[in-house]
Design an enzyme around this catalytic site. Sequence first.
Site, mmCIF file in Angstrom:
data_model
loop_
_atom_site.group_PDB
_atom_site.id
_atom_site.type_symbol
_atom_site.label_atom_id
_atom_site.label_comp_id
_atom_site.label_asym_id
_atom_site.label_seq_id
_atom_site.Cartn_x
_atom_site.Cartn_y
_atom_site.Cartn_z
ATOM 1 N N GLY A 12 -2.185 -4.805 4.776
ATOM 2 C CA GLY A 12 -3.159 -4.492 5.834
ATOM 3 C C GLY A 12 -2.760 -5.009 7.208
ATOM 4 N N ASN A 13 -2.137 -6.189 7.281
ATOM 5 C CA ASN A 13 -1.871 -6.733 8.622
ATOM 6 C C ASN A 13 -0.694 -6.053 9.316
ATOM 7 O OD1 ASN A 13 -0.020 -7.997 6.935
ATOM 8 N ND2 ASN A 13 0.154 -9.768 8.290
ATOM 9 N N LYS A 128 -13.592 -0.073 -8.332
ATOM 10 C CA LYS A 128 -13.167 -0.296 -6.948
ATOM 11 C C LYS A 128 -14.133 0.395 -5.983
ATOM 12 C CE LYS A 128 -9.157 -0.202 -3.953
ATOM 13 N NZ LYS A 128 -9.429 -1.529 -3.417
ATOM 14 N N LYS A 212 -1.670 -0.167 -4.178
ATOM 15 C CA LYS A 212 -0.409 0.072 -3.457
ATOM 16 C C LYS A 212 0.714 -0.869 -3.901
ATOM 17 C CE LYS A 212 0.210 -3.207 0.109
ATOM 18 N NZ LYS A 212 -0.652 -4.248 -0.363
ATOM 19 N N LYS A 274 -0.296 -8.401 -6.428
ATOM 20 C CA LYS A 274 1.040 -8.572 -5.841
ATOM 21 C C LYS A 274 1.969 -9.288 -6.815
ATOM 22 C CE LYS A 274 -0.938 -8.902 -1.280
ATOM 23 N NZ LYS A 274 -1.108 -7.453 -1.186
HETATM 24 P P1 ADP Z 1 -2.656 -6.949 1.768
HETATM 25 O O1 ADP Z 1 -3.459 -6.195 2.771
HETATM 26 O O2 ADP Z 1 -1.324 -7.374 2.298
HETATM 27 O O3 ADP Z 1 -2.595 -6.281 0.438
HETATM 28 P P2 ADP Z 1 -4.560 -8.896 0.662
HETATM 29 O O4 ADP Z 1 -5.601 -9.442 1.574
HETATM 30 O O5 ADP Z 1 -4.945 -7.895 -0.350
HETATM 31 O O6 ADP Z 1 -3.392 -8.365 1.607
HETATM 32 O O7 ADP Z 1 -3.845 -10.115 -0.103
HETATM 33 C C1 ADP Z 1 -3.258 -11.206 0.596
HETATM 34 C C2 ADP Z 1 -4.206 -12.393 0.627
HETATM 35 O O8 ADP Z 1 -4.324 -12.983 -0.657
HETATM 36 C C3 ADP Z 1 -3.758 -13.556 1.471
HETATM 37 O O9 ADP Z 1 -4.034 -13.364 2.836
HETATM 38 C C4 ADP Z 1 -4.569 -14.738 0.877
HETATM 39 O O10 ADP Z 1 -5.739 -14.961 1.624
HETATM 40 C C5 ADP Z 1 -4.975 -14.231 -0.504
HETATM 41 N N1 ADP Z 1 -4.605 -15.105 -1.617
HETATM 42 C C6 ADP Z 1 -5.359 -15.216 -2.741
HETATM 43 N N2 ADP Z 1 -4.809 -16.048 -3.625
HETATM 44 C C7 ADP Z 1 -3.659 -16.497 -3.057
HETATM 45 C C8 ADP Z 1 -2.623 -17.394 -3.497
HETATM 46 N N3 ADP Z 1 -2.682 -17.992 -4.692
HETATM 47 N N4 ADP Z 1 -1.576 -17.614 -2.670
HETATM 48 C C9 ADP Z 1 -1.512 -17.020 -1.466
HETATM 49 N N5 ADP Z 1 -2.467 -16.161 -0.986
HETATM 50 C C10 ADP Z 1 -3.521 -15.895 -1.779
HETATM 51 MG MG MG Z 2 -4.388 -5.775 -0.794
#
Ligand code: ADP
Ligand code: MG
Length: 312
Positions: A12-13, A128, A212, A274
């Site tokens: 997202g970022n 979802k 994704k 992820k």
């Molecule tokens: P994207 O849009 O890149 O898919 P998400 O917001 O879905 O991003 O996922 C990334 C987020 O996951 C990070 O910004 C963080 O706040 C969160 N997060 C949750 N658990 C963890 C973890 N164990 N280590 C690092 N980040 C984590």
């Molecule tokens: Mg995400």
Amino acid sequence: MGKHRIVLALGGNALGDTLDEQMRAVKTTAKAIAGLIEKGNEVVIAHGNGPQVGMINLAMESAAKTEAHTPYIPMSVCVAMSQGYIGYDLQNALREELLDRGRDIPVASMITQTLVDANDPAFLDPSKPIGSFYSQEEAGEMTRRGYNMKEDAGRGWRRVVASPKPIDIVEKETVKAMLAAGQVVVAAGGGGIPVKKTEGNHLKGTSAVVDKDFASAKLAEIVDADYLIILTAVEKVAIHFGTPEEKWLDALTLEQAQKYIDEGHFAAGSMLPKVQAAMSFASSAPGRKALITLLEKAEEGIAGKTGTTISQ
Ligand code: ADP
Ligand code: MG
């Protein structure tokens, strides 16, 4: 650093939440990607679409609510629209950035379909949430039209869709041909348009959203990438995330990653998919590495200086 075949999964970022933000974000994103291409890497770009597909779905829903002649637009069509709109901004920004660096490399986005199994258990439990909030009465009407509706934490009713696992990327041969020709391709945006097999050769769009991160891992496997790089809002993966015991991780084996999953260190819907996607790519063949890091750290990450690596 040698040359690698890389699938980048933009979070997202890298794209922002609004039209303006996306326009600005893709410039920074293009710089980071162009840096990888300049080093001789072959790059396929996959990306998320949460805010964008939400916006498109909302616009289509409100048009259908107020305009008698405007039909309700299926989720699969909204995903296709989001691929077009995000791909347009990405290919435009990356083309410009590469030309500014004296590289005349073709960049194009591919409308990509992701094959899912019609019997995926996820279809039995759509969870979802997508689109806008509805009153109980409106939700009842939507249910009669065949949508799955769920009450969302006291805030109202929302439509929910299934998130099945990707089993194939329909346009994979075209993605491979573009890579082989030295071109840059944006593919599997928003996890790809979820389609299932029906009679004959017909692929039917389904009301679902493919994660994704999982779609990017599948794509990386199919194009025989060396690296799956999941670019997100944190530089590394942590255990005890957000607590005083927080510990940032550099490299994980599949066994360690599974242990941390079992201990509940990764939040569902954000870091968990992820890590699971990274594991599925890393376990698909020896030598395949997955890296989770920030967009601007991708090059340092490949050089082994930062990010969290998951490998066999
Ligand atoms: P994207 O849009 O890149 O898919 P998400 O917001 O879905 O991003 O996922 C990334 C987020 O996951 C990070 O910004 C963080 O706040 C969160 N997060 C949750 N658990 C963890 C973890 N164990 N280590 C690092 N980040 C984590
Ligand atoms: Mg995400």
